[in-house]
Write a protein that holds these residues in place. Structure first.
Motif, PDB file in Angstrom:
ATOM      1  N   VAL A 167       0.819  -1.216   0.000  1.00 42.33           N
ATOM      2  CA  VAL A 167       0.000   0.000   0.000  1.00 42.33           C
ATOM      3  C   VAL A 167       0.849   1.259   0.000  1.00 42.33           C
ATOM      4  O   VAL A 167       0.360   2.343  -0.333  1.00 42.33           O
ATOM      5  CB  VAL A 167      -0.970   0.023   1.201  1.00 42.33           C
ATOM      6  N   LEU A 168       2.129   1.159   0.384  1.00 40.08           N
ATOM      7  CA  LEU A 168       2.973   2.353   0.414  1.00 40.08           C
ATOM      8  C   LEU A 168       3.316   2.858  -0.978  1.00 40.08           C
ATOM      9  O   LEU A 168       3.786   3.988  -1.122  1.00 40.08           O
ATOM     10  CB  LEU A 168       4.260   2.085   1.199  1.00 40.08           C
ATOM     11  N   ILE A 169       3.070   2.056  -2.010  1.00 43.45           N
ATOM     12  CA  ILE A 169       3.368   2.531  -3.363  1.00 43.45           C
ATOM     13  C   ILE A 169       2.468   3.701  -3.723  1.00 43.45           C
ATOM     14  O   ILE A 169       2.884   4.649  -4.398  1.00 43.45           O
ATOM     15  CB  ILE A 169       3.235   1.383  -4.392  1.00 43.45           C
ATOM     16  N   LEU A 170       1.213   3.685  -3.255  1.00 42.18           N
ATOM     17  CA  LEU A 170       0.305   4.793  -3.530  1.00 42.18           C
ATOM     18  C   LEU A 170       0.701   6.030  -2.728  1.00 42.18           C
ATOM     19  O   LEU A 170       0.619   7.153  -3.227  1.00 42.18           O
ATOM     20  CB  LEU A 170      -1.130   4.390  -3.231  1.00 42.18           C
ATOM     21  N   ASP A 171       1.128   5.831  -1.492  1.00 41.48           N
ATOM     22  CA  ASP A 171       1.615   6.962  -0.703  1.00 41.48           C
ATOM     23  C   ASP A 171       2.847   7.575  -1.366  1.00 41.48           C
ATOM     24  O   ASP A 171       2.999   8.803  -1.387  1.00 41.48           O
ATOM     25  CB  ASP A 171       1.948   6.507   0.713  1.00 41.48           C
ATOM     26  N   PHE A 172       3.713   6.738  -1.916  1.00 47.15           N
ATOM     27  CA  PHE A 172       4.874   7.247  -2.645  1.00 47.15           C
ATOM     28  C   PHE A 172       4.439   8.142  -3.800  1.00 47.15           C
ATOM     29  O   PHE A 172       5.031   9.197  -4.045  1.00 47.15           O
ATOM     30  CB  PHE A 172       5.713   6.080  -3.175  1.00 47.15           C
ATOM     31  N   LEU A 173       3.402   7.750  -4.510  1.00 40.88           N
ATOM     32  CA  LEU A 173       2.935   8.532  -5.652  1.00 40.88           C
ATOM     33  C   LEU A 173       2.351   9.880  -5.244  1.00 40.88           C
ATOM     34  O   LEU A 173       2.136  10.750  -6.091  1.00 40.88           O
ATOM     35  CB  LEU A 173       1.904   7.731  -6.453  1.00 40.88           C
ATOM     36  N   ALA A 174       2.100  10.057  -3.931  1.00 43.16           N
ATOM     37  CA  ALA A 174       1.591  11.329  -3.417  1.00 43.16           C
ATOM     38  C   ALA A 174       2.649  12.086  -2.617  1.00 43.16           C
ATOM     39  O   ALA A 174       2.351  13.124  -2.034  1.00 43.16           O
ATOM     40  CB  ALA A 174       0.366  11.079  -2.534  1.00 43.16           C
ATOM     41  N   SER A 175       3.871  11.592  -2.613  1.00 41.61           N
ATOM     42  CA  SER A 175       4.915  12.150  -1.760  1.00 41.61           C
ATOM     43  C   SER A 175       5.838  13.079  -2.541  1.00 41.61           C
ATOM     44  O   SER A 175       5.884  13.034  -3.777  1.00 41.61           O
ATOM     45  CB  SER A 175       5.754  11.022  -1.155  1.00 41.61           C
ATOM     46  N   PRO A 176       6.608  13.929  -1.842  1.00 44.20           N
ATOM     47  CA  PRO A 176       7.613  14.732  -2.543  1.00 44.20           C
ATOM     48  C   PRO A 176       8.598  13.880  -3.343  1.00 44.20           C
ATOM     49  O   PRO A 176       8.989  14.251  -4.450  1.00 44.20           O
ATOM     50  CB  PRO A 176       8.311  15.484  -1.402  1.00 44.20           C
ATOM     51  N   GLN A 177       8.987  12.728  -2.765  1.00 43.56           N
ATOM     52  CA  GLN A 177       9.935  11.872  -3.487  1.00 43.56           C
ATOM     53  C   GLN A 177       9.347  11.338  -4.789  1.00 43.56           C
ATOM     54  O   GLN A 177      10.081  10.994  -5.709  1.00 43.56           O
ATOM     55  CB  GLN A 177      10.380  10.698  -2.603  1.00 43.56           C
ATOM     56  N   GLY A 178       8.028  11.277  -4.859  1.00 46.81           N
ATOM     57  CA  GLY A 178       7.363  10.811  -6.063  1.00 46.81           C
ATOM     58  C   GLY A 178       6.988  11.931  -7.016  1.00 46.81           C
ATOM     59  O   GLY A 178       6.322  11.692  -8.033  1.00 46.81           O
ATOM     60  N   ALA A 179       7.394  13.156  -6.712  1.00 49.53           N
ATOM     61  CA  ALA A 179       7.101  14.289  -7.591  1.00 49.53           C
ATOM     62  C   ALA A 179       7.807  14.106  -8.936  1.00 49.53           C
ATOM     63  O   ALA A 179       8.870  13.493  -9.022  1.00 49.53           O
ATOM     64  CB  ALA A 179       7.532  15.593  -6.931  1.00 49.53           C
ATOM     65  N   GLN A 180       7.210  14.684  -9.958  1.00 46.99           N
ATOM     66  CA  GLN A 180       7.696  14.472 -11.320  1.00 46.99           C
ATOM     67  C   GLN A 180       8.708  15.543 -11.732  1.00 46.99           C
ATOM     68  O   GLN A 180       8.433  16.744 -11.655  1.00 46.99           O
ATOM     69  CB  GLN A 180       6.522  14.447 -12.287  1.00 46.99           C
ATOM     70  N   VAL A 181       9.867  15.084 -12.179  1.00 45.82           N
ATOM     71  CA  VAL A 181      10.945  15.939 -12.653  1.00 45.82           C
ATOM     72  C   VAL A 181      11.064  15.749 -14.165  1.00 45.82           C
ATOM     73  O   VAL A 181      10.921  14.633 -14.671  1.00 45.82           O
ATOM     74  CB  VAL A 181      12.282  15.576 -11.964  1.00 45.82           C
ATOM     75  N   SER A 182      11.336  16.820 -14.881  1.00 41.74           N
ATOM     76  CA  SER A 182      11.472  16.734 -16.329  1.00 41.74           C
ATOM     77  C   SER A 182      12.547  15.713 -16.719  1.00 41.74           C
ATOM     78  O   SER A 182      13.663  15.739 -16.185  1.00 41.74           O
ATOM     79  CB  SER A 182      11.862  18.094 -16.906  1.00 41.74           C
TER      80      SER A 182
END
Length: 547
Positions: A167-182
């Motif tokens: 379930v932490l994969i979804l939390d990752f997608l909402a986290s700063p570490q999961g933010a999208q970089v060009s």
């Protein structure tokens, strides 16, 4: 008050996976009528307590820097005020019944500030980079530990395949570490890990100036149109530009606010709050952070904390309520667990179960063989003083934690003859001490929205910041079960057992207080708010300056 926008985002979800409570408010956020209706334009200056050690969201580690991340970068998901996951750069997601595959659909027409299109290939490039050895080992070891593959199914669809349910994969997608970089930045940035003006995101502002030790400057992204559903408006940000000044001392920050050199500050300790609450042109708001509580973690890999009795004695030697009152003047929320009391995973059974009993502390130390004292009143054993070293890394010190350490130092000496050595050092020196195992106490709190992410880093035998150096199969098993369990009730039970093991049975940590953030602002500034669930100051997107 601005009218909340109405927009429908199609989100195909599983049964509730994560039910996180919003950060508990310790104060009322005043209405923004004094600032008038939202208006576009103007420049604002915000004084912050902490200078970020990196401007790359993938390397994010400081809760105080979180508000800066969301100025330039965005994640696929985010949390609403009820603690539920909602789409952001994604439009929805679907999970398979076995919990091993998630398919996300993405917004169309979004670009990074450098002109690179945001699409499935960009998401794959970000995840692949995070899994690259040595780039973000903490993320790879926890949030992406169970990720088997990421695939760009088509330009608007991404599929994540896991080795086991997580379930932490979804939390990752909402986290700063999961933010999208060009992807262009991932390939070409001069110093990607450090970040800077050449690391582009999709956010409402573009970083165009960084003066180390002084300030960050952002300008509005005129093409921005991907606000999260938690925002109060759509389209570009209201402000033309915003400057964040690094002012470490609280008195200097508040002084800059009261003298109108800045319009907003964060980090207002109890000693300075009357200067804000007593000024009709200013307002103060507060919010508890999510994640883990601020705690002292004991290094069990060598003496003296390899002895359970000594760990228990240190906790009993300290009257936490007394030291918190002396430093924070009744504004701190006492912690009893390593999990913040704002989290639904918090185990209230720990409250009142230990601490503040000097008689018990001294008895435990006598039993452990520290039965005599030297001329200075410190306990000794085999000619060696009972000394424990707390190494504090300066970039992570907030909330007067250095002052709190001094209060703890005095208290444990007086009540039990423990010699707590406190060192406040630069990040490089702190990391060297940790690598060489030249410490006994590690202090930490994390504002991860899901406390499970924090505890995996801190307590799993393979955790990236497991400074306790504990290697307990039972703790590992509970952490892994909590990460794999989707049902909120079952998950809360697993984390309750974990807290009992870590705090009550093994005394691996001394929880001190639940971190909170304070924002003081001029009444001419509207849109001041905290990030839902995380309880930290939000980005500058919704801010405006009244007439």
């Amino acid at each position: 008050m601005p009218v909340r926008r109405l927009r429908t985002l199609v989100a195909v979800t599983l049964a509730p996976l994560l039910a996180f409570a919003a950060g508990c408010s310790t104060g009322t956020v005043p209405a923004a009528e004094a600032a008038g209706q939202p208006r576009t334009g103007g420049a604002l200056t915000w004084a912050v307590e902490t200078e970020p050690i990196t401007l790359n969201p993938h390397q994010y580690a400081q809760a105080k820097a979180r508000l800066l991340v969301w100025n330039s970068f965005e994640s696929l998901l985010t949390y609403d005020k009820q603690g539920k996951l909602v789409p952001w750069l994604a439009t929805g997601w679907q999970g398979t019944p076995d919990g091993r595959t998630y398919t996300l659909t993405l917004r169309d027409g979004i670009s990074f500030s450098d002109g690179t299109p945001f699409d499935a290939a960009a998401v794959k490039a970000n995840v692949d980079k995070l899994r690259e050895p040595g780039y973000a080992p903490g993320v790879a070891a926890v949030q992406l530990r169970n990720l088997k593959a990421v695939d760009a199914v088509d330009p608007r669809t991404v599929r994540l395949t896991l080795t086991v349910p997580d379930v932490l994969i979804l939390d990752f997608l909402a986290s700063p570490q999961g933010a999208q970089v060009s992807p262009k930045s991932l390939r070409e940035a001069k110093n990607l890990k450090a970040g800077g003006v050449d690391v582009a995101g999709t956010g409402p502002f573009v970083l165009d100036r960084y003066v180390p030790g002084q300030e960050l400057h952002y300008r509005r992204n005129p093409d921005y149109d991907s606000a999260p559903p938690t925002a109060s408006h759509t389209g570009p940000a209201y402000l033309d530009e915003i400057t964040y000044r690094f002012l470490k001392e609280s008195a200097v920050r508040v002084g800059a606010l009261t003298s109108s050199q800045v319009q907003v500050v964060e980090g207002v300790p109890a000693t300075d709050q009357p200067l804000v609450t007593g000024n009709p042109k200013l307002r103060l708001s507060r919010e508890l952070n999510s994640g883990s509580a601020y705690s002292y973690y004991f290094n069990v890999s060598h003496a003296p904390f390899d002895d359970l009795r000594v760990r228990q004695a240190f906790r009993e030697a300290l009257d936490v309520d007394t030291v918190l009152k002396s430093v924070y003047r009744d504004t701190a929320t006492r912690a009893w667990s390593v999990i913040s009391p704002s989290s639904p995973l918090y185990d209230k059974r720990l409250e009142g179960g230990y601490g503040g009993d000097s008689t018990k502390a001294n008895g435990l130390l006598d039993q452990a063989g520290w039965a005599t004292r030297d001329a200075d009143g410190y306990r000794v054993k085999d000619g060696k003083r009972l000394t424990v070293r707390l190494v504090q890394s300066a970039p992570f010190v907030r909330d007067r934690r250095d002052v709190l350490a001094q209060a703890v130092q005095a208290a444990v000496k007086q009540s039990a003859g423990i010699d707590l050595k406190v060192s406040l050092v630069d990040q490089g020196s702190a990391n060297q001490a940790f690598e060489r195992n030249e410490f006994e106490v590690f202090d930490n709190s994390r504002a991860d929205t899901d406390a499970g992410a924090a505890l995996n880093l801190l307590l799993h035998s393979k955790g990236g910041i497991n400074r306790t150096r504990v290697n307990d199969p039972r703790i590992d098993q509970l952490l892994e079960s909590g990460q794999a369990t989707a049902d909120p009730t079952k998950r809360a039970g697993i984390y309750a057992d974990l807290q009992q093991r870590v705090v009550a049975e093994q005394a691996l940590a001394l929880p001190l207080y639940a971190p909170a953030d304070q924002i003081a602002a001029s009444t001419t500034v509207g849109g001041v708010r905290f990030e839902p669930t995380a309880g930290v100051p939000a980005s500058a997107y919704d801010l405006w300056i009244g007439r």
